[in-house]
Write an enzyme that holds these catalytic residues in place. Structure first.
Site, PDB file in Angstrom:
ATOM      1  N   PHE A 158      40.526  47.773  45.676  1.00  0.00           N
ATOM      2  CA  PHE A 158      41.637  48.244  44.857  1.00  0.00           C
ATOM      3  C   PHE A 158      41.269  49.573  44.201  1.00  0.00           C
ATOM      4  O   PHE A 158      40.105  49.805  43.887  1.00  0.00           O
ATOM      5  CB  PHE A 158      41.946  47.229  43.758  1.00  0.00           C
ATOM      6  CG  PHE A 158      42.240  45.854  44.264  1.00  0.00           C
ATOM      7  CD1 PHE A 158      43.552  45.407  44.373  1.00  0.00           C
ATOM      8  CD2 PHE A 158      41.216  44.975  44.626  1.00  0.00           C
ATOM      9  CE1 PHE A 158      43.833  44.127  44.842  1.00  0.00           C
ATOM     10  CE2 PHE A 158      41.484  43.692  45.091  1.00  0.00           C
ATOM     11  CZ  PHE A 158      42.800  43.270  45.203  1.00  0.00           C
ATOM     12  N   HIS A 193      53.179  47.499  42.094  1.00  0.00           N
ATOM     13  CA  HIS A 193      52.966  46.235  42.785  1.00  0.00           C
ATOM     14  C   HIS A 193      51.507  46.143  43.260  1.00  0.00           C
ATOM     15  O   HIS A 193      50.970  47.086  43.855  1.00  0.00           O
ATOM     16  CB  HIS A 193      53.899  46.011  43.971  1.00  0.00           C
ATOM     17  CG  HIS A 193      53.925  44.575  44.430  1.00  0.00           C
ATOM     18  ND1 HIS A 193      54.365  43.551  43.610  1.00  0.00           N
ATOM     19  CD2 HIS A 193      53.516  43.983  45.572  1.00  0.00           C
ATOM     20  CE1 HIS A 193      54.243  42.394  44.258  1.00  0.00           C
ATOM     21  NE2 HIS A 193      53.725  42.634  45.448  1.00  0.00           N
ATOM     22  N   LEU A 194      50.907  45.016  42.958  1.00  0.00           N
ATOM     23  CA  LEU A 194      49.512  44.773  43.295  1.00  0.00           C
ATOM     24  C   LEU A 194      49.288  44.920  44.799  1.00  0.00           C
ATOM     25  O   LEU A 194      49.996  44.312  45.599  1.00  0.00           O
ATOM     26  CB  LEU A 194      49.124  43.360  42.847  1.00  0.00           C
ATOM     27  CG  LEU A 194      47.678  42.929  43.106  1.00  0.00           C
ATOM     28  CD1 LEU A 194      46.730  43.743  42.237  1.00  0.00           C
ATOM     29  CD2 LEU A 194      47.517  41.440  42.835  1.00  0.00           C
ATOM     30  N   HIS A 195      48.309  45.726  45.179  1.00  0.00           N
ATOM     31  CA  HIS A 195      48.019  45.897  46.605  1.00  0.00           C
ATOM     32  C   HIS A 195      46.527  46.169  46.802  1.00  0.00           C
ATOM     33  O   HIS A 195      45.897  46.845  46.003  1.00  0.00           O
ATOM     34  CB  HIS A 195      48.843  47.031  47.218  1.00  0.00           C
ATOM     35  CG  HIS A 195      48.659  48.360  46.563  1.00  0.00           C
ATOM     36  ND1 HIS A 195      49.255  48.695  45.359  1.00  0.00           N
ATOM     37  CD2 HIS A 195      47.948  49.462  46.933  1.00  0.00           C
ATOM     38  CE1 HIS A 195      48.916  49.926  45.017  1.00  0.00           C
ATOM     39  NE2 HIS A 195      48.127  50.416  45.965  1.00  0.00           N
ATOM     40  N   MET A 196      46.011  45.625  47.879  1.00  0.00           N
ATOM     41  CA  MET A 196      44.608  45.803  48.233  1.00  0.00           C
ATOM     42  C   MET A 196      44.514  46.646  49.495  1.00  0.00           C
ATOM     43  O   MET A 196      45.196  46.384  50.494  1.00  0.00           O
ATOM     44  CB  MET A 196      43.933  44.452  48.471  1.00  0.00           C
ATOM     45  CG  MET A 196      42.440  44.555  48.780  1.00  0.00           C
ATOM     46  SD  MET A 196      41.666  42.925  48.949  1.00  0.00           S
ATOM     47  CE  MET A 196      42.263  42.449  50.584  1.00  0.00           C
TER      48      MET A 196
END
Length: 230
Positions: free
Chosen positions: A130, A138-141
């Site tokens: 991350f 928005h959470l993103h990896m």
């Protein structure tokens, strides 16, 4: 350390088709609540939650979605996201309870590395992680191969966002979640670091010089370790 390609999971096409019957039901849930305010560039990822049939989507199940990065910084560059829109950012990781979420995201990444290696090169190494201060909501990896061979890799910020501690490996994020200390904003100054080869550590003057260097840098850290062990 870079992660080698590996997965014990199944075939991507099977995963997408097996979840197609449930995807419509899922989209009537949390993702549908965020159809406001999506014109800002920082909300660019949210469109995939609204429309998981977008061509950029390479993985889909009831809980997660993965897409090709629009401006990939390497030969293989994907973003893994939870479909639950309550995970707007890293700040929405609430502690130990979200460890399972991170482990599942890592499993999806393993599957992408196994099924979506478009280069056909099994020796490609990957890192999952991350950005300390993400630019997109928005959470993103990130799941990114370590060749960094891309026309979209243009400047020092691009380079340092993946090769310094600004990039938080998923393993480190899991530890942070366990301890309840998820704030990595203090690492933002790493974007100003000099240009350094991620393999041998040699400093480079500019991006063209760096790209030329990494195209032929064969430094192997494991070989140095073996020599030290002897």
């Amino acid at each position: 350390m870079p992660r080698s390609a590996h997965s014990a999971l199944g075939n991507k096409k099977k995963s997408v088709s097996s979840s197609s019957s449930s995807s419509n039901d899922s989209m009537n849930g949390p993702a549908k609540r965020h159809k406001n305010n999506r014109n800002h560039w920082a909300d660019g990822l949210l469109k995939f939650l609204d429309d998981p049939t977008d061509p950029a989507v390479v993985y889909l199940d009831d809980e997660f979605i993965a897409v090709k990065d629009k401006f990939p910084k390497a030969k293989c560059h994907y973003l893994v996201m939870p479909r639950d829109t309550k995970f707007r950012s890293l700040n929405d990781l609430e502690g130990r309870g979200d460890m399972v979420l991170l482990r599942k995201m890592e499993a999806v990444a393993n599957k992408l590395v196994h099924d979506q290696n478009e280069t056909g090169d099994p020796t490609l190494q990957f890192r999952y992680g991350f950005h300390a201060v993400p630019s997109l909501n928005h959470l993103h990896m990130h799941v990114i191969s370590q060749d960094f061979d891309s026309p979209h890799l243009k400047n020092k910020k691009h380079w340092n966002s993946f090769t310094t501690t600004f990039f938080v490996p998923v393993e480190e994020m899991q530890i942070a979640v366990t301890k309840g200390k998820i704030d990595f904003t203090y690492r933002e100054n790493r974007l100003k670091d000099g240009l350094k080869c991620h393999r041998c550590g040699k400093m480079q003057t500019n991006m063209p010089q760096l790209k030329q260097h990494i195209s032929c840098c064969n430094y192997d850290a494991t070989k140095e370790f073996d020599e030290y062990s002897d």
